[in-house]
Design a protein around this motif. Sequence first.
Motif, PDB file in Angstrom:
ATOM      1  N   PHE A  53     -77.384  23.705  73.484  1.00 55.23           N
ATOM      2  CA  PHE A  53     -78.624  23.851  72.731  1.00 55.23           C
ATOM      3  C   PHE A  53     -78.620  25.200  72.006  1.00 55.23           C
ATOM      4  CE2 PHE A  53     -79.383  20.909  76.091  1.00 55.23           C
ATOM      5  CZ  PHE A  53     -80.296  19.982  75.606  1.00 55.23           C
ATOM      6  N   THR A  54     -79.056  25.199  70.754  1.00 58.00           N
ATOM      7  CA  THR A  54     -79.153  26.428  69.972  1.00 58.00           C
ATOM      8  C   THR A  54     -80.577  26.556  69.450  1.00 58.00           C
ATOM      9  OG1 THR A  54     -76.835  26.245  69.292  1.00 58.00           O
ATOM     10  CG2 THR A  54     -78.233  27.731  68.029  1.00 58.00           C
ATOM     11  N   GLU A  55     -81.279  27.580  69.916  1.00 56.19           N
ATOM     12  CA  GLU A  55     -82.656  27.828  69.497  1.00 56.19           C
ATOM     13  C   GLU A  55     -82.690  28.985  68.508  1.00 56.19           C
ATOM     14  OE1 GLU A  55     -85.150  28.543  72.840  1.00 56.19           O
ATOM     15  OE2 GLU A  55     -84.888  26.536  73.699  1.00 56.19           O
ATOM     16  N   LYS A  56     -83.278  28.758  67.344  1.00 54.41           N
ATOM     17  CA  LYS A  56     -83.426  29.790  66.324  1.00 54.41           C
ATOM     18  C   LYS A  56     -84.907  30.127  66.170  1.00 54.41           C
ATOM     19  CE  LYS A  56     -79.301  28.459  63.718  1.00 54.41           C
ATOM     20  NZ  LYS A  56     -78.752  28.084  62.386  1.00 54.41           N
ATOM     21  N   THR A  57     -85.203  31.444  66.184  1.00 56.90           N
ATOM     22  CA  THR A  57     -86.586  31.905  66.091  1.00 56.90           C
ATOM     23  C   THR A  57     -86.700  32.955  64.998  1.00 56.90           C
ATOM     24  OG1 THR A  57     -86.836  31.555  68.481  1.00 56.90           O
ATOM     25  CG2 THR A  57     -88.509  32.914  67.379  1.00 56.90           C
ATOM     26  N   PRO A  78     -88.823  28.233  63.172  1.00 57.40           N
ATOM     27  CA  PRO A  78     -88.206  27.942  64.480  1.00 57.40           C
ATOM     28  C   PRO A  78     -87.525  26.573  64.463  1.00 57.40           C
ATOM     29  CG  PRO A  78     -90.587  27.687  64.601  1.00 57.40           C
ATOM     30  CD  PRO A  78     -90.300  28.269  63.252  1.00 57.40           C
ATOM     31  N   SER A  79     -86.404  26.478  65.158  1.00 54.87           N
ATOM     32  CA  SER A  79     -85.684  25.207  65.239  1.00 54.87           C
ATOM     33  C   SER A  79     -84.821  25.182  66.492  1.00 54.87           C
ATOM     34  CB  SER A  79     -84.799  24.991  64.002  1.00 54.87           C
ATOM     35  OG  SER A  79     -83.758  25.958  63.959  1.00 54.87           O
ATOM     36  N   THR A  80     -84.525  23.963  66.924  1.00 54.24           N
ATOM     37  CA  THR A  80     -83.598  23.769  68.045  1.00 54.24           C
ATOM     38  C   THR A  80     -82.594  22.704  67.657  1.00 54.24           C
ATOM     39  OG1 THR A  80     -85.333  24.306  69.660  1.00 54.24           O
ATOM     40  CG2 THR A  80     -83.366  23.188  70.484  1.00 54.24           C
ATOM     41  N   LYS A 226     -80.572  31.769  70.315  1.00 54.82           N
ATOM     42  CA  LYS A 226     -80.246  31.589  71.732  1.00 54.82           C
ATOM     43  C   LYS A 226     -79.374  30.356  71.888  1.00 54.82           C
ATOM     44  CE  LYS A 226     -83.931  33.486  74.665  1.00 54.82           C
ATOM     45  NZ  LYS A 226     -84.991  33.113  75.646  1.00 54.82           N
ATOM     46  N   THR A 227     -78.307  30.482  72.670  1.00 54.85           N
ATOM     47  CA  THR A 227     -77.442  29.340  72.944  1.00 54.85           C
ATOM     48  C   THR A 227     -77.286  29.185  74.452  1.00 54.85           C
ATOM     49  OG1 THR A 227     -76.242  29.661  70.873  1.00 54.85           O
ATOM     50  CG2 THR A 227     -75.176  28.315  72.553  1.00 54.85           C
ATOM     51  N   THR A 255     -86.489  19.403  73.501  1.00 59.28           N
ATOM     52  CA  THR A 255     -87.404  20.280  74.226  1.00 59.28           C
ATOM     53  C   THR A 255     -87.203  20.272  75.735  1.00 59.28           C
ATOM     54  OG1 THR A 255     -89.052  18.500  74.236  1.00 59.28           O
ATOM     55  CG2 THR A 255     -89.188  20.115  72.457  1.00 59.28           C
TER      56      THR A 255
END
Length: 363
Positions: A53-57, A78-80, A226-227, A255
Amino acid sequence: MKRILLFAAAASLLMPAATAQTTQKFTASKSGEYALAYSLPRTAVDVTVEAEFTEKTPGEFYNYARRYLNIADAITAPSTQLQVKSVVIGTHGEADDSNRWQVQFKSGSTPYMILNESGCMLSLNTDEIADEVAVDLPVPVAAKPTPLEVPAAREAMTQEMIQSSSTSKRAELAAQRIFELREMRSDLISGQADNTPPDGLSLQLALENLSAQEAALTAMFAGTVKTYTRVYTATVVPDDAEDISGKVISRISLTDGFVDADDLSGEPVTINITAREQASLPVNEKGEEKKFPKGGVAYTIPGTADVTVYFRDNVVARTTVDMAQQGVTFGLDPGLFTDKKAPSKLQLDPATGAVLLLGPAGE
């Protein structure tokens, strides 16, 4: 197909490379009329999926990233994202209640069997058994702290930045502070700083702290990423030799990570299990099928099946496995194991019930 048994285990737990088996030893004796009972296994297919999972904020000042720092690719929303990073396919055996056997040995003999906790025979006349699982499985990896989640991030905020109520002003002050930190680092490296650290270790720590502060302030413009990975194991047990097609074994949610197979909030991971080769009974020199030995020690001659795992309509793993459900049952003369001069020993594959070793018990 009669039915398919599906079991799932959340793999936030660490998965071992090999599983120790709980076993029991049973010896033929007069009180049991020199008989030993056991089961042959059905083959279960284990699918371990590792999802990344890669979360971008976006940062607080993403609107000012180009103006103050010339950052053209700042994160603006924001994206995942997720992808299946790896899939490991393995097998293990589960007792087949419809394939139970009792062997009557010669009176006065003392052959013994090693059975696993479900009653499947692992060996006869030997304590040596085969490991049930011999594959390396992935383990979940937590996300590393972002530049905004380290202690230095608090140090980077000046009092003026904290007190300002204007986002534009705070962005301007943050950019100025970034350039100040770069200058301070350059002075330390060149030895022109007013308060130079007394030794190399102190200098290294000071430089690392300045870099961490700069990274935190820069993240307020560029955003953070975040990964992390999550791992899940599903087990499918075909009840018979028919094929499985498009069976949903789990779902992955942006999620919630791995969710139940019937939870439509996640994207499906599916499996196909297709017969590749059906085993047949052994034949004699005339090409005729051999007959099951009277009172024989039953074992499985397994067939093979192709296992394919899909995610987003793409093949993420494919392999061929030996499978008891594609096989046939045959037997060995029980006299082999009670011969006083040269008794034999037997070792079976715990996943299929196939013969792994048949030879003299003394060797």
